[in-house]
Design a protein around this motif. Structure first.
Motif, PDB file in Angstrom:
ATOM      1  N   GLU A  35       0.855  -1.190   0.000  1.00 49.89           N
ATOM      2  CA  GLU A  35       0.000   0.000   0.000  1.00 49.89           C
ATOM      3  C   GLU A  35       0.885   1.232   0.000  1.00 49.89           C
ATOM      4  O   GLU A  35       1.881   1.279   0.716  1.00 49.89           O
ATOM      5  CB  GLU A  35      -0.892   0.035   1.246  1.00 49.89           C
ATOM      6  N   VAL A  36       0.511   2.215  -0.813  1.00 48.06           N
ATOM      7  CA  VAL A  36       1.218   3.493  -0.826  1.00 48.06           C
ATOM      8  C   VAL A  36       0.278   4.544  -0.245  1.00 48.06           C
ATOM      9  O   VAL A  36      -0.822   4.731  -0.746  1.00 48.06           O
ATOM     10  CB  VAL A  36       1.632   3.901  -2.255  1.00 48.06           C
ATOM     11  N   HIS A  37       0.710   5.183   0.811  1.00 47.81           N
ATOM     12  CA  HIS A  37      -0.072   6.250   1.432  1.00 47.81           C
ATOM     13  C   HIS A  37       0.585   7.588   1.099  1.00 47.81           C
ATOM     14  O   HIS A  37       1.788   7.765   1.303  1.00 47.81           O
ATOM     15  CB  HIS A  37      -0.130   6.065   2.952  1.00 47.81           C
ATOM     16  N   VAL A  38      -0.205   8.498   0.558  1.00 50.21           N
ATOM     17  CA  VAL A  38       0.299   9.812   0.167  1.00 50.21           C
ATOM     18  C   VAL A  38      -0.358  10.869   1.045  1.00 50.21           C
ATOM     19  O   VAL A  38      -1.580  10.935   1.134  1.00 50.21           O
ATOM     20  CB  VAL A  38      -0.001  10.105  -1.321  1.00 50.21           C
ATOM     21  N   ASP A  39       0.465  11.666   1.695  1.00 46.44           N
ATOM     22  CA  ASP A  39      -0.034  12.764   2.522  1.00 46.44           C
ATOM     23  C   ASP A  39       0.541  14.071   2.000  1.00 46.44           C
ATOM     24  O   ASP A  39       1.679  14.122   1.539  1.00 46.44           O
ATOM     25  CB  ASP A  39       0.391  12.597   3.989  1.00 46.44           C
ATOM     26  N   VAL A  40      -0.265  15.118   2.062  1.00 48.61           N
ATOM     27  CA  VAL A  40       0.212  16.451   1.707  1.00 48.61           C
ATOM     28  C   VAL A  40       0.768  17.090   2.970  1.00 48.61           C
ATOM     29  O   VAL A  40       0.090  17.152   3.996  1.00 48.61           O
ATOM     30  CB  VAL A  40      -0.934  17.310   1.126  1.00 48.61           C
ATOM     31  N   SER A  41       2.018  17.536   2.885  1.00 45.03           N
ATOM     32  CA  SER A  41       2.657  18.156   4.050  1.00 45.03           C
ATOM     33  C   SER A  41       1.924  19.443   4.412  1.00 45.03           C
ATOM     34  O   SER A  41       1.599  20.249   3.548  1.00 45.03           O
ATOM     35  CB  SER A  41       4.126  18.456   3.740  1.00 45.03           C
ATOM     36  N   GLY A 121       4.008  24.691  -5.092  1.00 45.56           N
ATOM     37  CA  GLY A 121       3.092  23.549  -5.040  1.00 45.56           C
ATOM     38  C   GLY A 121       3.261  22.778  -3.751  1.00 45.56           C
ATOM     39  O   GLY A 121       4.199  23.009  -2.973  1.00 45.56           O
ATOM     40  N   PRO A 122       2.354  21.840  -3.522  1.00 42.85           N
ATOM     41  CA  PRO A 122       2.407  21.062  -2.274  1.00 42.85           C
ATOM     42  C   PRO A 122       3.588  20.100  -2.251  1.00 42.85           C
ATOM     43  O   PRO A 122       4.080  19.666  -3.289  1.00 42.85           O
ATOM     44  CB  PRO A 122       1.078  20.298  -2.275  1.00 42.85           C
ATOM     45  N   ALA A 123       4.031  19.772  -1.048  1.00 44.25           N
ATOM     46  CA  ALA A 123       5.060  18.742  -0.842  1.00 44.25           C
ATOM     47  C   ALA A 123       4.342  17.478  -0.391  1.00 44.25           C
ATOM     48  O   ALA A 123       3.513  17.517   0.513  1.00 44.25           O
ATOM     49  CB  ALA A 123       6.058  19.199   0.209  1.00 44.25           C
ATOM     50  N   TYR A 124       4.633  16.392  -1.061  1.00 44.80           N
ATOM     51  CA  TYR A 124       3.975  15.124  -0.750  1.00 44.80           C
ATOM     52  C   TYR A 124       4.893  14.231   0.060  1.00 44.80           C
ATOM     53  O   TYR A 124       6.093  14.157  -0.184  1.00 44.80           O
ATOM     54  CB  TYR A 124       3.568  14.405  -2.038  1.00 44.80           C
ATOM     55  N   GLU A 125       4.308  13.528   1.013  1.00 42.49           N
ATOM     56  CA  GLU A 125       5.032  12.560   1.819  1.00 42.49           C
ATOM     57  C   GLU A 125       4.483  11.176   1.481  1.00 42.49           C
ATOM     58  O   GLU A 125       3.277  10.944   1.574  1.00 42.49           O
ATOM     59  CB  GLU A 125       4.841  12.850   3.312  1.00 42.49           C
ATOM     60  N   TYR A 126       5.361  10.278   1.054  1.00 46.84           N
ATOM     61  CA  TYR A 126       4.951   8.930   0.647  1.00 46.84           C
ATOM     62  C   TYR A 126       5.383   7.921   1.701  1.00 46.84           C
ATOM     63  O   TYR A 126       6.509   7.948   2.186  1.00 46.84           O
ATOM     64  CB  TYR A 126       5.598   8.563  -0.691  1.00 46.84           C
ATOM     65  N   LYS A 127       4.465   7.005   2.016  1.00 43.39           N
ATOM     66  CA  LYS A 127       4.781   5.927   2.951  1.00 43.39           C
ATOM     67  C   LYS A 127       4.384   4.603   2.312  1.00 43.39           C
ATOM     68  O   LYS A 127       3.275   4.456   1.817  1.00 43.39           O
ATOM     69  CB  LYS A 127       4.010   6.102   4.267  1.00 43.39           C
ATOM     70  N   LEU A 128       5.311   3.656   2.336  1.00 44.82           N
ATOM     71  CA  LEU A 128       5.055   2.311   1.823  1.00 44.82           C
ATOM     72  C   LEU A 128       4.710   1.429   3.010  1.00 44.82           C
ATOM     73  O   LEU A 128       5.509   1.298   3.937  1.00 44.82           O
ATOM     74  CB  LEU A 128       6.307   1.800   1.113  1.00 44.82           C
ATOM     75  N   GLU A 129       3.517   0.820   2.991  1.00 44.98           N
ATOM     76  CA  GLU A 129       3.068   0.012   4.120  1.00 44.98           C
ATOM     77  C   GLU A 129       2.557  -1.343   3.636  1.00 44.98           C
ATOM     78  O   GLU A 129       2.209  -1.511   2.478  1.00 44.98           O
ATOM     79  CB  GLU A 129       1.963   0.732   4.895  1.00 44.98           C
ATOM     80  N   LYS A 130       2.508  -2.274   4.551  1.00 41.96           N
ATOM     81  CA  LYS A 130       2.001  -3.628   4.306  1.00 41.96           C
ATOM     82  C   LYS A 130       2.682  -4.276   3.102  1.00 41.96           C
ATOM     83  O   LYS A 130       2.039  -4.845   2.234  1.00 41.96           O
ATOM     84  CB  LYS A 130       0.483  -3.613   4.116  1.00 41.96           C
ATOM     85  N   PHE A 131       4.008  -4.165   3.051  1.00 38.97           N
ATOM     86  CA  PHE A 131       4.780  -4.729   1.951  1.00 38.97           C
ATOM     87  C   PHE A 131       4.895  -6.236   2.139  1.00 38.97           C
ATOM     88  O   PHE A 131       5.350  -6.703   3.169  1.00 38.97           O
ATOM     89  CB  PHE A 131       6.173  -4.088   1.926  1.00 38.97           C
ATOM     90  N   GLN A 132       4.435  -7.004   1.143  1.00 40.59           N
ATOM     91  CA  GLN A 132       4.477  -8.464   1.236  1.00 40.59           C
ATOM     92  C   GLN A 132       4.958  -9.038  -0.094  1.00 40.59           C
ATOM     93  O   GLN A 132       4.566  -8.563  -1.155  1.00 40.59           O
ATOM     94  CB  GLN A 132       3.081  -9.033   1.515  1.00 40.59           C
ATOM     95  N   THR A 133       5.783 -10.054  -0.020  1.00 38.68           N
ATOM     96  CA  THR A 133       6.141 -10.808  -1.221  1.00 38.68           C
ATOM     97  C   THR A 133       5.633 -12.229  -1.046  1.00 38.68           C
ATOM     98  O   THR A 133       5.593 -12.754   0.072  1.00 38.68           O
ATOM     99  CB  THR A 133       7.664 -10.836  -1.445  1.00 38.68           C
TER     100      THR A 133
END
Length: 199
Positions: A35-41, A121-133
């Motif tokens: 899952e990729v979660h994107v937040d606007v700073s 423009g806005p600064a985005y913060e990306y978080k990678l979660e629930k990474f599974q292989t």
């Protein structure tokens, strides 16, 4: 599929020939799920198209002064980061909300050697979660080996479908079938809900 995979072989009748096929399980390659979660700073603002009018340290000072002005919608600046090679930078404000308010404007006037408009423009913060292989095999798919091109692709595919739909051949309802003649290749994409096949 599980019943067919237990068979040592399958005999499929066509118009003028009988095919002796070997059913095989289909081993899937490694798959990745995340899952990729994107937040606007709320505090950081991105700045673009900053002209290289002065040395980097002086440009950073001027950006800090310009973005600190409340009359232009700015606020107290915590830090400035400027890259003269790309003409971009980021401004971090002490109070949340200032960055988002300015980002919605899209343009901001700054004082360098002269007044210029820069893009913001806005600064985005990306978080990678629930990474599974994972890797495994498809429980509903059978790969058939040893098919000779005794008929054209469509006719041969029809015979295979008819054969494997019959319960007395250990078959059942077929969701998707694809036969590819020798010398051709096929790429299959599996998902949790459906099967997509593309040539």
């Amino acid at each position: 599929a599980q019943k067919i995979l237990k068979l040592p072989g399958c005999r499929v009748s066509c118009e003028d020939a009988t095919l002796n096929l070997k059913p095989r399980g289909l081993t899937l390659g490694t798959s990745v799920k995340f899952e990729v979660h994107v937040d606007v700073s709320r505090k950081e603002l991105k700045v673009y198209n900053i002209p290289p009018a002065m040395p980097e340290d002086r440009t950073e000072d001027r950006l800090e002064i310009s973005f600190s002005r409340p009359t232009r919608g700015g606020g107290e600046v915590e830090s400035v980061d400027y890259d003269g090679k790309t003409g971009t930078g980021s401004i971090t404000f002490l109070k949340p909300g200032v960055a988002w308010r300015l980002a919605r404007k899209g343009v901001y006037k700054v004082n360098l050697e002269s007044e210029v408009n820069v893009k913001v423009g806005p600064a985005y913060e990306y978080k990678l979660e629930k990474f599974q292989t994972s890797c495994g095999s498809s429980r509903r798919t059978v790969l058939l080996e040893g098919i000779d091109d005794v008929e054209d692709e469509e006719d041969l595919q029809d015979h295979l479908e008819i054969h494997f739909q019959k319960p007395n051949n250990s078959g059942g309802e077929i969701e998707n079938i694809k036969y590819i003649s020798k010398g051709k290749s096929l790429q299959t994409f599996f998902s949790e809900d459906k099967i997509d096949i593309t040539n």
